[in-house]
Motif scaffolding. Structure first.
Motif, PDB file in Angstrom:
ATOM      1  N   SER A   1      34.967  34.493  42.651  1.00 18.99           N
ATOM      2  CA  SER A   1      34.288  33.437  42.298  1.00 18.99           C
ATOM      3  C   SER A   1      34.196  33.228  40.861  1.00 18.99           C
ATOM      4  CB  SER A   1      32.600  33.726  42.819  1.00 18.99           C
ATOM      5  OG  SER A   1      31.758  32.774  42.233  1.00 18.99           O
ATOM      6  N   SER A   2      34.040  32.022  40.540  1.00 15.73           N
ATOM      7  CA  SER A   2      33.800  31.743  38.936  1.00 15.73           C
ATOM      8  C   SER A   2      32.412  31.847  38.591  1.00 15.73           C
ATOM      9  CB  SER A   2      34.318  30.373  38.798  1.00 15.73           C
ATOM     10  OG  SER A   2      33.613  29.340  39.546  1.00 15.73           O
ATOM     11  N   GLY A   3      31.738  32.127  39.491  1.00 14.13           N
ATOM     12  CA  GLY A   3      30.149  32.407  38.927  1.00 14.13           C
ATOM     13  C   GLY A   3      29.219  32.029  40.065  1.00 14.13           C
ATOM     14  N   ASN A   4      28.942  30.725  40.297  1.00 18.59           N
ATOM     15  CA  ASN A   4      27.676  30.407  41.263  1.00 18.59           C
ATOM     16  C   ASN A   4      27.857  30.913  42.748  1.00 18.59           C
ATOM     17  OD1 ASN A   4      26.195  28.914  39.603  1.00 18.59           O
ATOM     18  ND2 ASN A   4      27.672  26.946  40.025  1.00 18.59           N
ATOM     19  N   ALA A   5      29.017  31.065  43.333  1.00 21.49           N
ATOM     20  CA  ALA A   5      29.108  31.629  44.572  1.00 21.49           C
ATOM     21  C   ALA A   5      29.037  32.817  44.669  1.00 21.49           C
ATOM     22  CB  ALA A   5      30.504  31.300  45.332  1.00 21.49           C
ATOM     23  N   GLY A   6      29.599  33.478  43.715  1.00 25.25           N
ATOM     24  CA  GLY A   6      29.405  35.025  43.506  1.00 25.25           C
ATOM     25  C   GLY A   6      27.789  35.454  43.350  1.00 25.25           C
ATOM     26  N   ALA A   7      27.037  34.639  42.662  1.00 22.23           N
ATOM     27  CA  ALA A   7      25.824  34.889  42.442  1.00 22.23           C
ATOM     28  C   ALA A   7      24.982  34.685  43.738  1.00 22.23           C
ATOM     29  CB  ALA A   7      25.015  33.986  41.348  1.00 22.23           C
ATOM     30  N   SER A   8      25.200  33.832  44.342  1.00 28.07           N
ATOM     31  CA  SER A   8      24.671  33.282  45.739  1.00 28.07           C
ATOM     32  C   SER A   8      24.937  34.064  46.919  1.00 28.07           C
ATOM     33  CB  SER A   8      24.989  31.821  46.098  1.00 28.07           C
ATOM     34  OG  SER A   8      24.661  31.351  47.455  1.00 28.07           O
ATOM     35  N   LEU A   9      26.165  34.612  47.016  1.00 27.53           N
ATOM     36  CA  LEU A   9      26.426  35.489  47.793  1.00 27.53           C
ATOM     37  C   LEU A   9      25.894  37.000  47.578  1.00 27.53           C
ATOM     38  CD1 LEU A   9      30.173  34.537  48.737  1.00 27.53           C
ATOM     39  CD2 LEU A   9      28.216  34.748  50.231  1.00 27.53           C
ATOM     40  N   SER A  10      25.852  37.375  46.302  1.00 28.71           N
ATOM     41  CA  SER A  10      25.189  38.516  46.080  1.00 28.71           C
ATOM     42  C   SER A  10      23.648  38.700  46.230  1.00 28.71           C
ATOM     43  CB  SER A  10      25.402  38.966  44.284  1.00 28.71           C
ATOM     44  OG  SER A  10      26.911  38.965  44.293  1.00 28.71           O
ATOM     45  N   ALA A  11      23.099  37.491  46.260  1.00 32.97           N
ATOM     46  CA  ALA A  11      21.686  37.763  46.476  1.00 32.97           C
ATOM     47  C   ALA A  11      21.379  37.675  48.049  1.00 32.97           C
ATOM     48  CB  ALA A  11      20.903  36.103  45.804  1.00 32.97           C
ATOM     49  N   TYR A  12      22.187  36.823  48.878  1.00 29.22           N
ATOM     50  CA  TYR A  12      22.205  36.752  50.228  1.00 29.22           C
ATOM     51  C   TYR A  12      22.532  38.110  50.755  1.00 29.22           C
ATOM     52  CZ  TYR A  12      20.313  32.109  50.289  1.00 29.22           C
ATOM     53  OH  TYR A  12      19.646  30.894  49.923  1.00 29.22           O
ATOM     54  N   CYS A  13      23.493  38.838  50.042  1.00 29.04           N
ATOM     55  CA  CYS A  13      23.891  40.158  50.710  1.00 29.04           C
ATOM     56  C   CYS A  13      22.686  41.249  50.375  1.00 29.04           C
ATOM     57  CB  CYS A  13      25.025  40.761  49.806  1.00 29.04           C
ATOM     58  SG  CYS A  13      26.734  40.151  50.560  1.00 29.04           S
TER      59      CYS A  13
ATOM     60  N   VAL B   1      35.540  38.217  39.593  1.00 27.72           N
ATOM     61  CA  VAL B   1      35.157  37.464  38.692  1.00 27.72           C
ATOM     62  C   VAL B   1      36.154  37.030  37.669  1.00 27.72           C
ATOM     63  CG1 VAL B   1      33.448  36.370  37.199  1.00 27.72           C
ATOM     64  CG2 VAL B   1      32.796  37.687  39.153  1.00 27.72           C
ATOM     65  N   PRO B   2      36.772  36.044  37.303  1.00 25.19           N
ATOM     66  CA  PRO B   2      37.615  35.562  35.899  1.00 25.19           C
ATOM     67  C   PRO B   2      36.965  36.172  34.637  1.00 25.19           C
ATOM     68  CG  PRO B   2      37.397  33.421  37.459  1.00 25.19           C
ATOM     69  CD  PRO B   2      36.360  34.653  37.878  1.00 25.19           C
ATOM     70  N   ASP B   3      37.620  37.024  33.962  1.00 30.96           N
ATOM     71  CA  ASP B   3      36.982  37.355  32.698  1.00 30.96           C
ATOM     72  C   ASP B   3      36.464  36.104  31.707  1.00 30.96           C
ATOM     73  OD1 ASP B   3      39.316  36.500  31.642  1.00 30.96           O
ATOM     74  OD2 ASP B   3      40.088  38.514  30.909  1.00 30.96           O
ATOM     75  N   THR B   4      36.861  35.071  32.104  1.00 33.57           N
ATOM     76  CA  THR B   4      36.255  33.858  31.260  1.00 33.57           C
ATOM     77  C   THR B   4      34.907  33.280  31.800  1.00 33.57           C
ATOM     78  OG1 THR B   4      37.960  32.406  32.485  1.00 33.57           O
ATOM     79  CG2 THR B   4      38.695  33.007  30.632  1.00 33.57           C
ATOM     80  N   ALA B   5      34.514  33.641  32.938  1.00 31.70           N
ATOM     81  CA  ALA B   5      33.194  33.380  33.365  1.00 31.70           C
ATOM     82  C   ALA B   5      32.123  33.449  32.479  1.00 31.70           C
ATOM     83  CB  ALA B   5      32.979  33.986  34.649  1.00 31.70           C
ATOM     84  N   PRO B   6      31.123  32.534  32.353  1.00 30.46           N
ATOM     85  CA  PRO B   6      30.092  32.523  31.598  1.00 30.46           C
ATOM     86  C   PRO B   6      29.082  33.791  31.801  1.00 30.46           C
ATOM     87  CG  PRO B   6      30.122  30.303  32.346  1.00 30.46           C
ATOM     88  CD  PRO B   6      31.040  31.099  33.201  1.00 30.46           C
TER      89      PRO B   6
ATOM     90  N   VAL C   1      38.426  39.997  36.175  1.00 34.43           N
ATOM     91  CA  VAL C   1      39.773  39.817  36.257  1.00 34.43           C
ATOM     92  C   VAL C   1      40.466  38.965  35.190  1.00 34.43           C
ATOM     93  CG1 VAL C   1      41.737  39.137  37.865  1.00 34.43           C
ATOM     94  CG2 VAL C   1      39.784  40.188  38.903  1.00 34.43           C
ATOM     95  N   PRO C   2      41.235  39.329  34.636  1.00 36.04           N
ATOM     96  CA  PRO C   2      41.922  38.356  33.206  1.00 36.04           C
ATOM     97  C   PRO C   2      43.014  37.416  34.213  1.00 36.04           C
ATOM     98  CG  PRO C   2      42.954  40.591  33.216  1.00 36.04           C
ATOM     99  CD  PRO C   2      41.880  40.746  34.292  1.00 36.04           C
TER     100      PRO C   2
ATOM    101  N   ARG D   1      40.933  31.705  37.613  1.00 38.69           N
ATOM    102  CA  ARG D   1      40.218  31.605  38.912  1.00 38.69           C
ATOM    103  C   ARG D   1      41.137  32.274  39.829  1.00 38.69           C
ATOM    104  NH1 ARG D   1      38.095  32.420  42.676  1.00 38.69           N
ATOM    105  NH2 ARG D   1      36.500  31.161  43.871  1.00 38.69           N
ATOM    106  N   GLN D   2      42.501  31.833  39.879  1.00 37.03           N
ATOM    107  CA  GLN D   2      43.260  32.185  41.127  1.00 37.03           C
ATOM    108  C   GLN D   2      43.770  33.610  41.108  1.00 37.03           C
ATOM    109  OE1 GLN D   2      42.790  29.033  42.863  1.00 37.03           O
ATOM    110  NE2 GLN D   2      44.167  30.160  43.753  1.00 37.03           N
ATOM    111  N   ALA D   3      43.577  34.271  39.795  1.00 36.81           N
ATOM    112  CA  ALA D   3      44.077  35.535  39.827  1.00 36.81           C
ATOM    113  C   ALA D   3      43.092  36.598  40.274  1.00 36.81           C
ATOM    114  CB  ALA D   3      44.018  36.052  38.180  1.00 36.81           C
ATOM    115  N   ALA D   4      41.563  35.977  39.847  1.00 36.32           N
ATOM    116  CA  ALA D   4      40.392  36.693  40.730  1.00 36.32           C
ATOM    117  C   ALA D   4      40.420  36.735  42.119  1.00 36.32           C
ATOM    118  CB  ALA D   4      39.205  35.898  40.493  1.00 36.32           C
ATOM    119  N   ALA D   5      40.987  35.601  42.988  1.00 36.73           N
ATOM    120  CA  ALA D   5      41.226  35.444  44.153  1.00 36.73           C
ATOM    121  C   ALA D   5      42.359  36.383  44.746  1.00 36.73           C
ATOM    122  CB  ALA D   5      41.522  33.860  44.564  1.00 36.73           C
TER     123      ALA D   5
END
Length: 377
Positions: free
Chosen positions: A126-138, A149-154, A171-172, A175-179
């Motif tokens: 995730s670039s951020g929002n999906a990762g945060a969302s899935l982490s909360a629901y996990c 997460v891309p290392d450029t994420a906020p 991940v440097p 977005r695609q590298a993180a995937a």
């Protein structure tokens, strides 16, 4: 428990609901839900998105994993509408979902399914929002999360993922590298790969957006809905929800669905316009949520645009920042740059005559501004 099979959107290969990959293992295409019993759009008694449980592929007795997602308000935007050249502009405040973005609609359904399947460890990129969302629901479901997460994420988004107890792997390379790294971890057996970009359960949760809009407008949906588009799950899920309403005879016409991307990362716009987009090294957009160079559901986004008479347009960085300020200072809505992408697109569509005077326009405000780098006033 399951009212479904899984089917590949690209090649038609079918899989059982217990299929552990979020994509087709024959052609790598995204999976869709193939219902055994048709879903229904009638609202029930549940809270939030669970009012629309009849439209979801989960058994009625399956306990949902929920944080109170959905039921976000619709509000008129007079000043922003005037600035865009649109006299009837509305926003749906998706940043009021539990983790601050629309992704909670998909995460609730996905984690409900994964918990029922007995998953104990989840892998996501995730670039951020999906990762945060899935982490909360996990955390809610008692499932361990590992998020690439891309290392450029906020930093704000990375910290939000971590505060829910998820393990973050930076991940440097974008977005695609993180995937790619997330998929490699899944192949090594480190957990279940729950890619929100590919997951059919995540996509099904997005139907609730359309069903809510239908209920909130008394069935008189707006002529246009304009989305910021990265992987396209909200646009495609909304389209599926609208199609369900139309198939049941409850909706006479489909609104025109429009996709807006940042000009610096616009593969869908380029294909829609008959061209080709290629990433350029070092060129990034401030709208990280739409910085997806290989959208998983590209074909479905294009099909939704075609079938509803929509358009795909790209906007410049300066306009994204400008619209973020217009919304904050003119309407009191502090959204992240990704949300501002859609409003910049509205102005472009109005100027081009695609949106005509007097037509109603709805834009989802997909994420809260404090999740990203805060601009100066």
């Amino acid at each position: 428990m399951w009212n479904l099979h899984l089917v590949c959107h690209a090649c038609g290969q079918e899989f059982p609901p217990t299929h552990r990959a979020p994509f087709c293992t024959t052609c790598q295409g995204p999976l869709d839900i193939l219902y055994h019993t048709p879903p229904r759009s009638q609202a029930g008694e549940g809270p939030g998105i669970w009012r629309w449980r009849n439209a979801f592929p989960l058994a009625p007795d399956l306990p949902p994993v929920s944080l109170g997602e959905g039921n976000t308000p619709l509000i008129p935007l007079e000043r922003a509408g005037e600035a865009a050249g649109c006299s009837r502009l509305w926003a749906k405040l998706e940043y009021l979902n539990p983790t601050g973005s629309f992704k909670d609609r998909g995460s609730a359904l996905l984690l409900s399914a994964l918990k029922a399947l007995g998953v104990q460890r989840l892998i996501e990129d995730s670039s951020g929002n999906a990762g945060a969302s899935l982490s909360a629901y996990c955390a809610r479901a008692g499932i361990q999360a590992v998020v690439f997460v891309p290392d450029t994420a906020p930093r704000a988004k990375v910290r939000q993922i971590q505060v829910y107890g998820a393990q973050v792997r930076l991940v440097p390379g974008g977005r695609q590298a993180a995937a790619l790294e997330a998929r490699r971890a899944w192949e090594r057996g480190e957990g279940a790969y729950a890619s929100h970009a590919f997951s059919p359960f995540f996509l099904e949760g997005m139907k609730s957006f359309a069903l809510e809009v239908f209920a909130q407008t008394g069935g008189d949906v707006p002529e246009h809905i304009v989305f910021p588009v990265g992987n396209g799950s909200l646009l495609v899920g909304t389209w599926l929800g609208l199609l369900l309403l139309k198939q049941e005879g409850r909706l006479g016409r489909l609104p025109r669905l429009h996709a807006v991307q940042a000009r610096r990362v616009c593969p869908i716009v380029a294909e829609w316009q008959g061209g080709e987009w290629k990433p350029r090294p070092g060129v990034r957009t401030i709208a990280g949520g739409v910085a997806v160079s290989q959208p998983a559901r590209r074909a479905q986004v294009l099909q939704a645009l075609w079938e509803t008479g929509g358009q795909a347009v790209a906007v410049d960085e300066v306009d994204i920042r400008a619209w973020q300020k217009v919304l904050a200072q003119g309407e009191g809505i502090f959204c992240e740059p990704t949300s501002a992408v859609a409003f910049a697109g509205v102005a472009l569509l109005c100027a081009g005559g695609v949106i005509r005077p007097g037509e109603r326009v709805l834009v989802p405000v997909t994420g809260f501004g404090l999740k990203d780098r805060v601009p100066r006033g």
